[in-house]
Write an enzyme that holds these catalytic residues in place. Sequence first.
Site, short mmCIF file in Angstrom:
data_model
loop_
_atom_site.label_atom_id
_atom_site.label_comp_id
_atom_site.label_asym_id
_atom_site.label_seq_id
_atom_site.Cartn_x
_atom_site.Cartn_y
_atom_site.Cartn_z
N CYS A 36 17.69 50.56 -1.71
CA CYS A 36 17.89 52.07 -1.30
C CYS A 36 19.39 52.68 -1.42
O CYS A 36 19.55 53.81 -1.58
CB CYS A 36 17.51 52.40 -0.13
N LYS A 47 2.16 4.57 1.57
CA LYS A 47 2.08 5.09 2.68
C LYS A 47 2.05 6.62 2.75
O LYS A 47 2.67 7.35 2.38
CB LYS A 47 3.87 4.87 3.55
N LYS A 62 10.55 2.93 2.70
CA LYS A 62 10.57 4.46 2.46
C LYS A 62 11.22 4.81 1.09
O LYS A 62 11.85 4.45 0.46
CB LYS A 62 11.28 5.37 3.69
N CYS A 115 20.75 46.08 5.79
CA CYS A 115 20.78 47.54 5.41
C CYS A 115 20.95 48.47 6.40
O CYS A 115 19.95 48.33 7.59
CB CYS A 115 19.38 47.68 4.30
N CYS A 152 14.96 52.88 4.36
CA CYS A 152 14.74 52.16 3.42
C CYS A 152 13.46 51.85 3.11
O CYS A 152 12.78 51.10 3.75
CB CYS A 152 15.74 50.97 3.71
N GLU A 186 0.92 -1.16 -0.08
CA GLU A 186 0.08 0.08 0.02
C GLU A 186 1.07 1.37 -0.08
O GLU A 186 2.00 1.04 0.60
CB GLU A 186 -0.81 -0.05 1.40
N TYR A 189 -7.35 1.73 5.93
CA TYR A 189 -6.60 0.46 5.54
C TYR A 189 -6.98 -0.70 6.44
O TYR A 189 -6.56 -1.84 6.01
CB TYR A 189 -5.27 0.87 5.37
N CYS A 219 22.65 48.28 -0.29
CA CYS A 219 21.29 47.42 -0.13
C CYS A 219 20.56 47.85 -1.56
O CYS A 219 20.68 48.91 -2.23
CB CYS A 219 20.34 48.62 0.75
N ASP A 229 1.02 10.40 3.98
CA ASP A 229 1.96 11.16 4.93
C ASP A 229 0.93 11.86 5.48
O ASP A 229 0.57 12.98 5.40
CB ASP A 229 3.01 11.91 4.17
S1 IVH Z 1 -0.78 0.33 8.90
C1 IVH Z 1 0.10 -2.13 12.46
N1 IVH Z 1 -0.77 1.50 6.40
O1 IVH Z 1 2.28 5.22 9.06
C2 IVH Z 1 -0.16 -1.31 11.31
N2 IVH Z 1 -0.11 2.61 8.09
O2 IVH Z 1 4.54 5.09 10.47
C3 IVH Z 1 0.06 0.07 11.33
N3 IVH Z 1 0.35 5.06 7.68
O3 IVH Z 1 0.84 5.09 12.27
C4 IVH Z 1 -0.35 0.86 10.28
N4 IVH Z 1 -0.30 4.98 5.50
O4 IVH Z 1 -0.45 6.27 10.67
C5 IVH Z 1 -0.55 1.35 7.52
N5 IVH Z 1 -1.23 2.30 4.28
C6 IVH Z 1 -0.86 2.42 5.71
C7 IVH Z 1 -0.30 3.81 5.94
C8 IVH Z 1 0.05 4.03 7.44
C9 IVH Z 1 0.38 5.55 6.50
C10 IVH Z 1 0.77 5.63 8.91
C11 IVH Z 1 0.19 5.04 10.08
C12 IVH Z 1 1.29 4.68 10.96
C13 IVH Z 1 2.31 5.27 10.48
C14 IVH Z 1 3.73 4.42 10.75
#
Ligand code: IVH
Length: 670
Positions: free
Chosen positions: A412, A121, A315, A427, A432, A119, A228, A409, A123
């Site tokens: 001026c 992640k 990441k 400045c 100015c 999935e 999720y 500056c 932010d």
């Molecule tokens: S699963 C035990 N799925 O990332 C499972 N988390 O760094 C835990 N997050 O606290 C979460 N997208 O807030 C999961 N597709 C995703 C996510 C996700 C973002 C966040 C979530 C978690 C944090 C951990």
Amino acid sequence: MIIKSLSFKQAKQKIKKLIEEIKYHEKKYYVDNDPQISDYEFDKLVKELKEFENQFPELITPESPTQRVGEQPISGFESTEHRTPMLSLDNCYSREELKEFEERIKKIVPSEKIDYVAELKIDGLGLSAIYRDEKYIQSVTRGDGFRGDDVTLNVKTIRSLPLTITDYHKIEVRGEVYLPFLSFQKINQERAKNDESLFANPRNAAAGSLRLLDPKEVASRHLDIFLYSIFIEGKELPSQWENLQVLKELGFKINPCSRHCSSLEEVISFWEEWREKREDLDYDVDGIVVKVNSTEQQKSLGSTAKFPRWAISFKFPARQATTKIQNIEVQVGRTGALTPVAILEPVKLSGITISRSTLHNEDEIKRKDIRIGDYVLIERSGDVIPKVVSVMKERRTGKEVRFVFPAKCPVCGSLTFKPEGEAISRCTNSSCLEKLKESLRHFASRRAMNIEGLGEALVDQLIEKKLVKIISDIYFLKNEDLLNLERMGSKSSQNLKDEIEKSKPRDLTRLIYALGIRYVGERTAQALASHFKNLKTLSRASLEELIQIEDVGPKVGESVVFFFKQPENIELMNKLKEAGLNFFYKKEKKEGDLPLSGQVFVLTGKFSRMTREKATEIIKDLGGSVTSSVSSRTSYVVVGESPGSKLERAKKLEVLILEEIEFLRLIKKD
Ligand code: IVH
């Protein structure tokens, strides 16, 4: 719209039908991204529903689409325990580390085939939402994983989150609240207009929005949520993939990019694909989450204290791009600080077009050997303002031009000065024009003297046309002066004059802050105002006197002394006095500034002198609030006879405990 009078029964049916219709279109629009009717037609349906509900208020239910946005501001967020902890995720940054994750799994479940769900992640902020009897009842932020804040009413404003579901009586869903880039940019544009500090990234903006006290304002931020996880009481789903399908069937918004992968290689391809494609998304993702698909295997793997062993986040590298430096400009700020800014060939970086990047100061340019015409690597790590990471020297053609930091500056032409040991040149000219513009913008800004209508364009004109040579001149502007300005009629010039006039009695704290003394922010301004009580006294204060005040150190003290020594600032003060501005500190009684304003109470046990309901009513009348569980934000726990576990918790958290009699004294009823 004219509504024929209907019987109660007819109205009930009509309302039910309208709600169904609106819910259908809400889902089509906010969840499926597939609108079936125009916004106008949708608004018409909502309006019709509202009118029926106005006629029959007894038919309004909390799940009605009209009830997403509460009318009343909320008093705060109660800390609430999660039924099962919301764990965090372990991170990895390379294919090798991901393979190690699989190795660890294989040690625990050897000889089993493992498939995964990959999935994105998102932010944002983790959130849990609870439904009972098919209705949305509560949302709690992830917090520290064990306890979070109850943000039920704010989350209710998220239009993609269904307020009712079918089939299940007791479910909890978890997901990520986020702010799409577009909404994020709009919020920051609005904040810039109001001279408010900008959110560094969508995540911070989402967090700030979720913590607003007025649900109406939260609704205007357009937060969204991808779910999720789902936990259904009495039913276990066989896999994460099935989890996502059930969420979808129930009408929740799931991320459409998730993929069921039968091997780790497929997971890696998913990561590689989205590492590139994430730039096309309209929300921020910082990696992928890899989850073992089978629930049975997840259970065998279990968790450590912090992370599940069956999931990991993989990441993405920081967002970088290369672009060319077209020019380097020097900006002059309110304090006269000269800041070099790289003007870049526009380049897209995570949904935002970047065309400028701060170079901080002269030394930074020298250290990195940045030249005009250079190709540079720029990076955004979540934040909006990108930085130049390095210069691509191998791409130099010899035509690049070294930047000579101006000795004068750029606005001026006065000499600049860089104090010993400091990196920033300033400045030296107190009048100015650019400094004056910045100072006036700050003086008039919302948190300073709050002069509505005195925006950037007008400030520029007033100063360029020499109508304002010193800030106090705004209080002596004449109608005929203003009428000569662009887009200024007699009505708008009178409005502006009225707004300027309205700022004269503002409190001393605002005035001190508005003066723009270096290092004096709102908090310090408040400390100075309440200590000296009069601007004249403050202006004569010595360094020794200033540093006696809490919150004022030698750096701030010296800056205040320096400010009031400058002849132009003495002149400014005299002119402001002559214009009739308030120079005195009077602690204003703000609306809501009642004896218990901001105090949070928890009541426990049986009271002998009044009922708990009565006590609650009195606390609320005096401006306080009452919540049901004790947290670090609780101000007092009031204990009656046979108090419950709340007393223990209060002791643990060292919250002030009041006996009933002490409480009566506090509210002066003994
Ligand atoms: S699963 C035990 N799925 O990332 C499972 N988390 O760094 C835990 N997050 O606290 C979460 N997208 O807030 C999961 N597709 C995703 C996510 C996700 C973002 C966040 C979530 C978690 C944090 C951990």
